[in-house]
Design a protein around this motif. Structure first.
Motif, short mmCIF file in Angstrom:
data_model
loop_
_atom_site.label_atom_id
_atom_site.label_comp_id
_atom_site.label_asym_id
_atom_site.label_seq_id
_atom_site.Cartn_x
_atom_site.Cartn_y
_atom_site.Cartn_z
N LYS A 33 59.10 -23.69 0.67
CA LYS A 33 57.88 -24.30 -0.48
C LYS A 33 56.68 -23.73 -0.39
CE LYS A 33 59.93 -28.98 0.24
NZ LYS A 33 59.92 -30.31 1.07
N SER A 34 56.49 -22.65 0.31
CA SER A 34 55.39 -22.14 0.65
C SER A 34 55.43 -20.56 1.36
CB SER A 34 54.27 -22.64 1.54
OG SER A 34 53.15 -22.01 1.78
N GLU A 35 54.53 -19.63 0.82
CA GLU A 35 54.73 -18.23 1.68
C GLU A 35 53.97 -18.26 2.96
OE1 GLU A 35 53.50 -15.82 -1.55
OE2 GLU A 35 55.59 -15.71 -2.55
N ILE A 36 53.17 -19.12 3.27
CA ILE A 36 52.19 -19.15 4.57
C ILE A 36 52.89 -18.60 5.48
CG2 ILE A 36 52.25 -21.58 4.90
CD1 ILE A 36 49.51 -21.51 5.54
N ILE A 37 54.11 -19.20 5.94
CA ILE A 37 54.75 -18.68 7.19
C ILE A 37 55.26 -17.00 7.05
CG2 ILE A 37 56.40 -19.15 8.79
CD1 ILE A 37 56.08 -22.02 8.29
N ASP A 38 55.77 -16.76 5.63
CA ASP A 38 55.88 -15.30 5.40
C ASP A 38 54.72 -14.45 6.15
OD1 ASP A 38 57.88 -16.58 4.15
OD2 ASP A 38 57.50 -15.67 2.18
N TYR A 39 53.55 -14.94 5.65
CA TYR A 39 52.52 -13.99 5.84
C TYR A 39 52.26 -14.18 7.45
CZ TYR A 39 51.26 -12.88 1.26
OH TYR A 39 51.24 -12.28 -0.36
N ARG A 40 52.49 -15.24 8.20
CA ARG A 40 52.38 -15.25 9.61
C ARG A 40 53.50 -14.33 10.29
NH1 ARG A 40 51.96 -20.18 13.84
NH2 ARG A 40 52.37 -19.04 15.90
N THR A 41 54.52 -14.21 9.62
CA THR A 41 55.41 -13.26 10.34
C THR A 41 54.76 -11.86 9.84
OG1 THR A 41 57.08 -14.82 9.90
CG2 THR A 41 57.96 -12.34 9.73
N ILE A 42 54.41 -11.60 8.76
CA ILE A 42 53.74 -10.17 8.38
C ILE A 42 52.58 -9.87 9.20
CG2 ILE A 42 52.33 -8.90 6.68
CD1 ILE A 42 53.90 -10.57 4.53
N GLY A 43 51.73 -10.78 9.54
CA GLY A 43 50.74 -10.91 10.80
C GLY A 43 51.16 -10.23 11.95
N TRP A 44 52.27 -10.89 12.60
CA TRP A 44 52.73 -10.72 13.53
C TRP A 44 53.46 -9.07 13.50
CZ3 TRP A 44 57.44 -9.25 15.77
CH2 TRP A 44 57.60 -9.35 17.15
N CYS A 45 54.12 -8.89 12.58
CA CYS A 45 54.91 -7.54 12.66
C CYS A 45 53.66 -6.39 12.50
CB CYS A 45 55.78 -7.39 11.54
SG CYS A 45 57.37 -8.30 11.40
N THR A 46 52.72 -6.72 11.75
CA THR A 46 51.58 -5.68 11.79
C THR A 46 51.04 -5.58 13.17
OG1 THR A 46 51.03 -6.23 9.51
CG2 THR A 46 49.39 -5.32 10.66
N ARG A 47 50.70 -6.58 13.86
CA ARG A 47 49.90 -6.47 15.22
C ARG A 47 50.85 -5.83 16.12
NH1 ARG A 47 46.31 -4.39 17.75
NH2 ARG A 47 45.91 -5.35 19.49
N ALA A 48 52.19 -6.08 16.12
CA ALA A 48 53.21 -5.49 16.71
C ALA A 48 53.06 -3.94 16.74
CB ALA A 48 54.50 -6.15 16.57
N LEU A 49 53.14 -3.74 15.62
CA LEU A 49 53.30 -2.22 15.24
C LEU A 49 51.96 -1.33 15.73
CD1 LEU A 49 54.85 -2.35 11.58
CD2 LEU A 49 55.64 -0.89 13.54
N GLU A 50 50.91 -2.26 15.64
CA GLU A 50 49.54 -1.73 16.21
C GLU A 50 49.70 -1.56 17.78
OE1 GLU A 50 46.59 -3.37 12.62
OE2 GLU A 50 46.90 -4.49 14.78
N LEU A 51 50.28 -2.65 18.28
CA LEU A 51 50.21 -2.62 19.93
C LEU A 51 51.14 -1.50 20.37
CD1 LEU A 51 50.50 -6.53 20.43
CD2 LEU A 51 48.86 -4.75 21.16
N ALA A 52 52.10 -1.08 19.27
CA ALA A 52 53.26 0.10 19.76
C ALA A 52 52.44 1.45 19.32
CB ALA A 52 54.36 -0.27 18.82
N ASN A 53 51.10 1.46 18.97
CA ASN A 53 50.51 2.50 18.88
C ASN A 53 50.62 3.07 17.48
OD1 ASN A 53 49.39 2.58 21.47
ND2 ASN A 53 51.62 3.40 22.30
N CYS A 54 50.79 2.51 16.36
CA CYS A 54 50.85 2.68 15.03
C CYS A 54 49.39 2.71 14.56
CB CYS A 54 51.72 1.96 13.97
SG CYS A 54 53.44 2.11 14.52
N LYS A 55 48.96 3.54 13.78
CA LYS A 55 47.58 3.39 13.01
C LYS A 55 47.61 3.46 11.72
CE LYS A 55 45.96 5.16 17.17
NZ LYS A 55 46.14 4.07 18.11
N ASN A 56 46.76 2.46 11.30
CA ASN A 56 46.51 2.20 9.87
C ASN A 56 47.74 1.61 9.26
OD1 ASN A 56 43.79 3.75 9.82
ND2 ASN A 56 45.12 5.52 10.07
#
Length: 186
Positions: free
Chosen positions: A142-165
């Motif tokens: 019914k909402s995309e809000i949890i999709d964006y939470r997952t996107i935030g999680w994946c983005t930060r996980a990639l940063e923690l794995a030393n990905c830049k930008n």
């Protein structure tokens, strides 16, 4: 469609986010939740217990958006997702992050996400040197809000794995009950 459930660890990271980032208004946030939700969030949360996504995960996230982000659900969800990655990817995961390639990390996210939600499917495709397409079951249709939470999680996980930008772009998805995101980094 089966009702999707979230494991207690997802609730714990939500509560911890509010306690750490908005401690002065934590009690107001707690009181803004429905009574059943208040009862769960104000007691010890069993990290291995399963909870209804709408009641215990979606509504608390919406309240975070309303109270701390001026109603901006996307920004709230991204920030809570980023925090959740920091919070959850500790201990043995930290060692994995330092050694894993970004592709291996997002492939492992299939297992990580399935330990937090059920039933959920995750697919990783279109592997390029510095990008990947991530497709997952929409946890709350019914909402995309949890999709964006997952996107935030994946983005930060990639940063923690030393990905830049790290950047993301939502792309068309062939499955009606899913969403797809292209992540890229330098």
């Amino acid at each position: 469609m089966n009702t999707i459930e979230v494991k207690g660890t997802g609730l714990i990271s939500t509560r911890t986010y509010v306690k750490e980032k908005h401690s002065e208004r934590y009690n107001d946030w707690l009181k803004s939740l429905p009574l059943k939700c208040q009862a769960v969030y104000s007691n010890v949360i069993n990290s291995s217990e399963w909870f209804n996504v709408e009641e215990m995960y979606f509504l608390p996230l919406v309240r975070i958006a309303e109270m701390f982000f001026g109603g901006n659900e996307i920004k709230a969800a991204i920030e809570v997702g980023r925090f959740s990655a920091e919070f959850g990817l500790k201990g043995p995961y930290k060692v994995f992050l330092s050694a894993a390639s970004p592709h291996l990390l997002l492939k492992a996210s299939k297992r990580i996400i399935s330990t937090y939600f059920r039933p959920v499917t995750v697919e990783i495709s279109e592997l390029e040197k510095k990008s990947i397409v991530f497709t997952a079951t929409r946890i709350y249709p019914k909402s995309e809000i949890i999709d964006y939470r997952t996107i935030g999680w994946c983005t930060r996980a990639l940063e923690l794995a030393n990905c830049k930008n790290v950047e993301y772009q939502i792309i068309a998805c062939e499955k009606a009950d899913s969403f797809s995101v292209m992540f890229s980094w330098s």
